[in-house]
Design a protein around this motif. Structure first.
Motif, mmCIF file in Angstrom:
data_model
loop_
_atom_site.group_PDB
_atom_site.id
_atom_site.type_symbol
_atom_site.label_atom_id
_atom_site.label_comp_id
_atom_site.label_asym_id
_atom_site.label_seq_id
_atom_site.Cartn_x
_atom_site.Cartn_y
_atom_site.Cartn_z
ATOM 1 N N LYS A 127 53.978 50.534 47.134
ATOM 2 C CA LYS A 127 53.781 49.170 46.644
ATOM 3 C C LYS A 127 55.095 48.400 46.718
ATOM 4 O O LYS A 127 56.156 48.937 46.421
ATOM 5 C CB LYS A 127 53.274 49.167 45.194
ATOM 6 N N THR A 128 55.003 47.146 47.114
ATOM 7 C CA THR A 128 56.188 46.300 47.208
ATOM 8 C C THR A 128 55.947 45.011 46.443
ATOM 9 O O THR A 128 54.967 44.314 46.699
ATOM 10 C CB THR A 128 56.509 45.971 48.681
ATOM 11 N N PRO A 141 51.229 42.270 46.241
ATOM 12 C CA PRO A 141 50.162 42.060 47.218
ATOM 13 C C PRO A 141 49.306 43.313 47.399
ATOM 14 O O PRO A 141 49.799 44.433 47.320
ATOM 15 C CB PRO A 141 50.892 41.733 48.520
ATOM 16 N N MET A 142 48.029 43.090 47.644
ATOM 17 C CA MET A 142 47.055 44.150 47.894
ATOM 18 C C MET A 142 46.979 45.149 46.738
ATOM 19 O O MET A 142 46.777 46.346 46.942
ATOM 20 C CB MET A 142 47.346 44.868 49.219
ATOM 21 N N TYR A 143 47.138 44.651 45.518
ATOM 22 C CA TYR A 143 47.063 45.511 44.343
ATOM 23 C C TYR A 143 46.504 44.708 43.181
ATOM 24 O O TYR A 143 46.902 43.570 42.955
ATOM 25 C CB TYR A 143 48.454 46.041 43.980
ATOM 26 N N VAL A 144 45.572 45.315 42.460
ATOM 27 C CA VAL A 144 45.021 44.696 41.259
ATOM 28 C C VAL A 144 45.262 45.664 40.115
ATOM 29 O O VAL A 144 44.796 46.803 40.149
ATOM 30 C CB VAL A 144 43.515 44.400 41.417
ATOM 31 N N LEU A 145 46.003 45.239 39.132
ATOM 32 C CA LEU A 145 46.398 46.096 38.025
ATOM 33 C C LEU A 145 45.192 46.656 37.277
ATOM 34 O O LEU A 145 45.183 47.804 36.871
ATOM 35 C CB LEU A 145 47.298 45.315 37.067
ATOM 36 N N SER A 146 44.142 45.865 37.122
ATOM 37 C CA SER A 146 42.971 46.299 36.369
ATOM 38 C C SER A 146 42.112 47.304 37.134
ATOM 39 O O SER A 146 41.257 47.956 36.557
ATOM 40 C CB SER A 146 42.102 45.093 36.015
ATOM 41 N N GLY A 147 42.317 47.417 38.448
ATOM 42 C CA GLY A 147 41.484 48.309 39.259
ATOM 43 C C GLY A 147 40.211 47.637 39.737
ATOM 44 O O GLY A 147 39.408 48.237 40.447
ATOM 45 N N LEU A 148 40.013 46.384 39.362
ATOM 46 C CA LEU A 148 38.832 45.633 39.766
ATOM 47 C C LEU A 148 38.797 45.479 41.283
ATOM 48 O O LEU A 148 39.810 45.185 41.910
ATOM 49 C CB LEU A 148 38.864 44.244 39.113
ATOM 50 N N TRP A 164 37.586 38.567 55.096
ATOM 51 C CA TRP A 164 38.582 39.427 54.491
ATOM 52 C C TRP A 164 38.852 38.964 53.073
ATOM 53 O O TRP A 164 38.633 37.818 52.715
ATOM 54 C CB TRP A 164 39.873 39.475 55.298
ATOM 55 N N ILE A 165 39.332 39.895 52.274
ATOM 56 C CA ILE A 165 39.674 39.618 50.882
ATOM 57 C C ILE A 165 41.109 40.081 50.676
ATOM 58 O O ILE A 165 41.491 41.176 51.097
ATOM 59 C CB ILE A 165 38.737 40.375 49.923
ATOM 60 N N ARG A 166 41.896 39.260 50.039
ATOM 61 C CA ARG A 166 43.287 39.608 49.760
ATOM 62 C C ARG A 166 43.448 39.745 48.258
ATOM 63 O O ARG A 166 43.207 38.807 47.507
ATOM 64 C CB ARG A 166 44.223 38.524 50.289
ATOM 65 N N TYR A 167 43.846 40.925 47.825
ATOM 66 C CA TYR A 167 44.115 41.168 46.412
ATOM 67 C C TYR A 167 45.588 40.869 46.147
ATOM 68 O O TYR A 167 46.464 41.288 46.896
ATOM 69 C CB TYR A 167 43.862 42.633 46.049
ATOM 70 N N VAL A 168 45.869 40.140 45.072
ATOM 71 C CA VAL A 168 47.241 39.849 44.684
ATOM 72 C C VAL A 168 47.315 39.862 43.161
ATOM 73 O O VAL A 168 46.486 39.266 42.496
ATOM 74 C CB VAL A 168 47.709 38.463 45.196
ATOM 75 N N THR A 169 48.304 40.566 42.641
ATOM 76 C CA THR A 169 48.573 40.526 41.210
ATOM 77 C C THR A 169 49.770 39.607 41.001
ATOM 78 O O THR A 169 50.824 39.816 41.592
ATOM 79 C CB THR A 169 48.893 41.932 40.668
ATOM 80 N N HIS A 170 49.595 38.564 40.177
ATOM 81 C CA HIS A 170 50.685 37.650 39.840
ATOM 82 C C HIS A 170 51.162 37.990 38.434
ATOM 83 O O HIS A 170 50.365 38.075 37.511
ATOM 84 C CB HIS A 170 50.212 36.185 39.832
#
Length: 143
Positions: free
Chosen positions: A6-7, A102-109, A128-134
Motif C-alpha cells: 500500500k502506498t 488509493p485502491m484501498y477501503v479501510l472499512s473493507g466495503l 471500472w471502479i476506483r477505491y480511495v480512502t481519504h
C-alpha cells in the motif's frame, strides 16, 4: 504492521509555529530511521515550506510506501529575550495530517454490482471502479 504493497499519496503535514519563533530553518530527509522497514522502497523526502504570514510549516510527500519513514526537521531560533526553558510544546498548537490510500477501503466495503441510469445511449459509463480512502481529519498535539 503497515503493508509495503500500500502506498499513501498526497501526504500533507502542517504544523503551526509558536509566536515567539523569530527564524525557522526547515530540512527534509529521505527514508530511513530506526522504525523504517529495511525492505521498503526508498522515499522522496518531499518538500517542506514555511508560510511566514500564517506562521506554519507545510510538508508534502507525493508518495509514501507502507512501512517507509520520512523525516522533517525544523530548527527554530528564539527571540533574544527568551530562554529555552521558557518554551513549551503546547506553544506549537496542533499537527494536521491528510493523505489518500488509493485502491484501498479501510472499512473493507466493496461494490459487487453497480448499475447506472442514464438518459442517453450515446456513451455508456466506464466499466471500472476506483477505491480511495481519504484521511482528512487526523490531528495530533505535541506532548
Amino acid at each position: 504492521t503497515p503493508s509495503p504493497e500500500k502506498t499513501a499519496t498526497n501526504v500533507t503535514l502542517t504544523f503551526a509555529l509558536p509566536a515567539w519563533a523569530t527564524s525557522v530553518s526547515v530540512e527534509v530527509a529521505a527514508s530511513g530511521g530506526a522504525h523504517a522497514d529495511p525492505k521498503a522502497a526508498p522515499v522522496s523526502g518531499g518538500k517542506a515550506e514555511l508560510d511566514r504570514k500564517a506562521h506554519t510549516v507545510t510538508w508534502v510527500i507525493p508518495k509514501l510506501p507502507g512501512g517507509a519513514e520520512a523525516l522533517v526537521r525544523a530548527k527554530i531560533v528564539l527571540a533574544s529575550t527568551m530562554q529555552s526553558s521558557m518554551c513549551e510544546l503546547s506553544d506549537f498548537g496542533i499537527v494536521k495530517t491528510n493523505f489518500e490510500l488509493p485502491m484501498y477501503v479501510l472499512s473493507g466495503l466493496q461494490i459487487k454490482f453497480l448499475d447506472f441510469l442514464y438518459g442517453s445511449a450515446k456513451s455508456p459509463p466506464n466499466k471500472w471502479i476506483r477505491y480511495v480512502t481519504h484521511a482528512l481529519s487526523y490531528v495530533g498535539r505535541w506532548t
